[in-house]
Each structure stands twice: as C-alpha cells, then as structure tokens.
Motif scaffolding. Structure first.
Motif, short mmCIF file in Angstrom:
data_model
loop_
_atom_site.label_atom_id
_atom_site.label_comp_id
_atom_site.label_asym_id
_atom_site.label_seq_id
_atom_site.Cartn_x
_atom_site.Cartn_y
_atom_site.Cartn_z
N UNK A 149 0.93 -0.93 -0.12
CA UNK A 149 -0.19 0.01 0.02
C UNK A 149 0.92 1.14 -0.03
N UNK A 150 1.90 1.25 0.83
CA UNK A 150 2.81 2.22 1.01
C UNK A 150 3.33 2.72 -0.52
N UNK A 151 3.89 1.76 -0.97
CA UNK A 151 4.69 1.82 -2.36
C UNK A 151 3.77 2.35 -3.30
N UNK A 152 2.55 1.58 -3.40
CA UNK A 152 1.65 1.96 -4.22
C UNK A 152 1.03 3.44 -4.18
N UNK A 153 0.98 3.75 -2.86
CA UNK A 153 0.58 5.07 -2.52
C UNK A 153 1.57 6.30 -2.83
N UNK A 154 2.83 5.76 -2.72
CA UNK A 154 3.77 6.91 -3.26
C UNK A 154 3.93 6.94 -4.78
N UNK A 155 3.55 5.71 -5.39
CA UNK A 155 3.46 5.92 -6.90
C UNK A 155 2.18 6.50 -7.44
N UNK A 156 1.13 6.45 -6.60
CA UNK A 156 0.14 7.11 -6.94
C UNK A 156 0.13 8.70 -6.81
N UNK A 157 0.92 9.02 -5.53
CA UNK A 157 1.12 10.21 -5.49
C UNK A 157 1.90 10.95 -6.48
N UNK A 158 2.84 10.29 -6.99
CA UNK A 158 3.91 10.76 -8.18
C UNK A 158 3.25 10.92 -9.28
N UNK A 159 2.17 9.81 -9.76
CA UNK A 159 1.41 9.91 -10.72
C UNK A 159 0.40 11.10 -10.84
N UNK A 160 -0.18 11.40 -9.36
CA UNK A 160 -1.03 12.50 -9.29
C UNK A 160 -0.18 13.76 -9.60
N UNK A 161 0.89 13.81 -9.08
CA UNK A 161 1.56 15.08 -9.05
C UNK A 161 1.96 15.43 -10.68
N UNK A 162 2.51 14.44 -11.43
CA UNK A 162 2.66 14.56 -12.81
C UNK A 162 1.51 15.05 -13.36
N UNK A 163 0.32 14.40 -13.15
CA UNK A 163 -0.96 14.43 -13.99
C UNK A 163 -1.34 16.11 -13.66
N UNK A 164 -1.11 16.31 -12.44
CA UNK A 164 -1.38 17.78 -12.09
C UNK A 164 -0.75 18.86 -12.81
N UNK A 165 0.84 18.55 -12.78
CA UNK A 165 1.64 19.46 -13.52
C UNK A 165 0.93 19.52 -15.04
N UNK A 166 0.57 18.54 -15.61
CA UNK A 166 0.36 18.49 -17.10
C UNK A 166 -1.01 19.21 -17.16
N UNK A 167 -2.00 19.08 -16.03
CA UNK A 167 -3.19 20.12 -16.05
C UNK A 167 -3.00 21.29 -16.24
#
Lengths: 186, 105
Positions: A149-167
């Motif tokens: 969960x922790x690894x996945x959470x970190x990955x999701x946070x990273x993905x969300x951050x990248x997505x936010x930057x794109x938006x």
C-alpha cells in the motif's frame, strides 16, 4: 627472600582478617541497605511483600559475607521480577480483553475486505486513464500488504503530481491561446 | 482462551522444582529453597514468582505475629497439584534424556 615472603604472608593474613571482621561488622547494615535499594527498584505492587519476605530471608542467614551476597542477589533480581510481573499482568489483561480483541480483529478483517473492494472499484474506474495498475492488493500478509500500500501510495502520489503538472500546463496554454500569446515550442 | 505462558525450564528452575519434590516438608520459604537448591537469590526469586504466576506454586505468609516471634514473617511456597505433575514430568524427561534412572516422587 624468605623473610619478605613471611612478612607478606603475615600482612596478608592480617589484611584478610581485618576485611573479614569489617564485613562481619558492616554485613547486616550493608545487606539491609542493599535490600532496601532492591525493594525501591521493584514495581509498587510487590514492594511490601518482598520487603517482608526478603527481610525474613536475610534474618535466616548468619551475619557476614553470605548475607551481603544474598542481598546483592535481591538487587539483581529486581529487573527480572518486574518483567515477570508485567508479563503476567499483560497476559491477565489479554485474557480479560480477549473477546474485545477478537471483535476488533474481525472488524479489521471486514475493513480490509471493504478496502480491497473499494480499491478494486477505484482501479476499474481509473484504469482507463492509465493512472492505476494495481491488482490483487491486500492478498498478501499484513506487513507485505502495508508495504505494498505504501509503495503503491507513493507511486500514485507521483502519478497524481505529474498529472496535476500536465493539467496546470494545459491550463496555462489555454490562457495564452485565449490572450493570443501562445507560441508552440515545436 | 489466552492462557498464561508456561515457565521456561532452565537448569536453575529444575533445581528449584527438585528442591520442592525432594523436601520432606510440603511448604518451603525462599531461604529454604535457596539453601536446598543452591540457586542464587538473584535467580531464585524471579523463578518463584514466575512459577507462582503460572500456577505451579502457591505462596502464603506464615501465621505468626512478627512482634511476638521477634522476626519478620516468612512466606512459604508449596507446589500445586498442577505444579507437582509438571515438575515430575519435566524432571523425568530430563532424567530419561541424561540416562538416569531416577524417580521424583
């Protein structure tokens, strides 16, 4: 050489005799002092009992070195006694609260099951966006699950951050286009 | 049901149990156990407490008035039926492993 040896032997014998008589004289006081120190180190629940029990024990030993050794033993025993009593109290507490603990564990199992369902639904909803990739989450044991969960959470946070930057980048471009200032970098 | 853990049987704890089984008296004070077993007081009292909490031993103050007898009361320990059975089993197991033909009654 012989004279020196004899003088040394006599001096040694006198010294040992002096130490022994001092120990004999100070033995009771020293042993009582050690016993009181030991009692003070005990958990409060046992102090009165051990004070009386150890006083009775010392009283059965003739004054001298062995009484001091016994009292030193009391002092050394306190750590183990405290641990033994705490472990016992913990076991008693577990025994009294076993039912509640089992209920909580059952609830935790249900929560995990719900979480797994929710994660599965989230995966299904978001997988078309290519954000999530997890499958079979929470099937492993507790620690592995938490790590996952922790690894996945970190990955999701990273993905969300990248997505936010794109938006944000898209929003900025849109603003520039509206104002007629946009120039392609290509 | 969560049960109290069985006490760990070390060399010293077996000596303490043997002192109880060998003694003609049913109840022994800490000092008497110390004398019979030869276990150091620093090890003895934690063991007695562990055995007591595990239900192998019970302890009781002697029924005297310290002022009358002019000394502190003694606390006497005695094996419970469970403790006696477990102690016999443990010592028999040790004897059989070491090849001794000893019976602990």
């Amino acid at each position: 050489m012989d004279v020196i040896w004899w003088v040394g032997a006599v001096a040694g014998a006198i010294g040992i005799n002096l130490i022994a008589s001092e120990l004999f004289a100070w033995g009771p006081r020293l042993s009582e002092w050690l016993m009181h120190r030991a009692v003070r180190r005990l958990v409060p629940e046992l102090r009165d009992r051990m004070q009386e029990e150890w006083a009775g024990h010392l009283q059965m030993i003739p004054p001298g070195l062995w009484r001091i050794v016994a009292a030193a033993g009391f002092y050394l025993a306190t750590g183990q006694i405290n641990v033994a009593l705490r472990v016992h109290l913990l076991e008693m507490w577990l025994g009294r609260n076993e039912r509640r603990i089992r209920e909580l564990l059952e609830q935790l199992g249900q929560d995990r099951s719900e979480l797994r369902d929710a994660t599965g639904r989230l995966d299904l909803e978001l997988s078309p966006l290519g954000i999530l990739d997890g499958r079979g989450l929470l099937d492993a044991d507790e620690i592995a699950t938490l790590q996952h969960v922790q690894k996945r959470g970190e990955r999701h946070v990273q993905q969300a951050r990248e997505l936010l930057e794109q938006i944000v980048r898209c929003y900025e471009i849109e603003q520039q286009i509206e104002k007629g200032r946009y120039r392609s970098r290509r | 049901m969560i049960e109290s853990k069985e006490p760990r049987l070390t060399h010293a704890s077996l000596k303490v149990l043997r002192a109880f089984l060998d003694s003609p008296r049913v109840k022994l004070s800490g000092a008497e156990v110390h004398k019979q077993s030869g276990v150091f007081t620093g090890t003895l009292y934690p063991l007695l407490l562990r055995f007591e909490k595990a239900g192998w031993l019970t302890s009781k103050w002697e029924d005297v008035d310290p002022k009358e007898v002019g000394r502190p009361r003694r606390r006497f320990y005695r094996l419970t039926p469970t403790g006696r059975a477990r102690a016999n089993a443990a010592l028999a197991s040790v004897s059989s492993r070491s090849g001794e033909a000893v019976s602990w009654t």
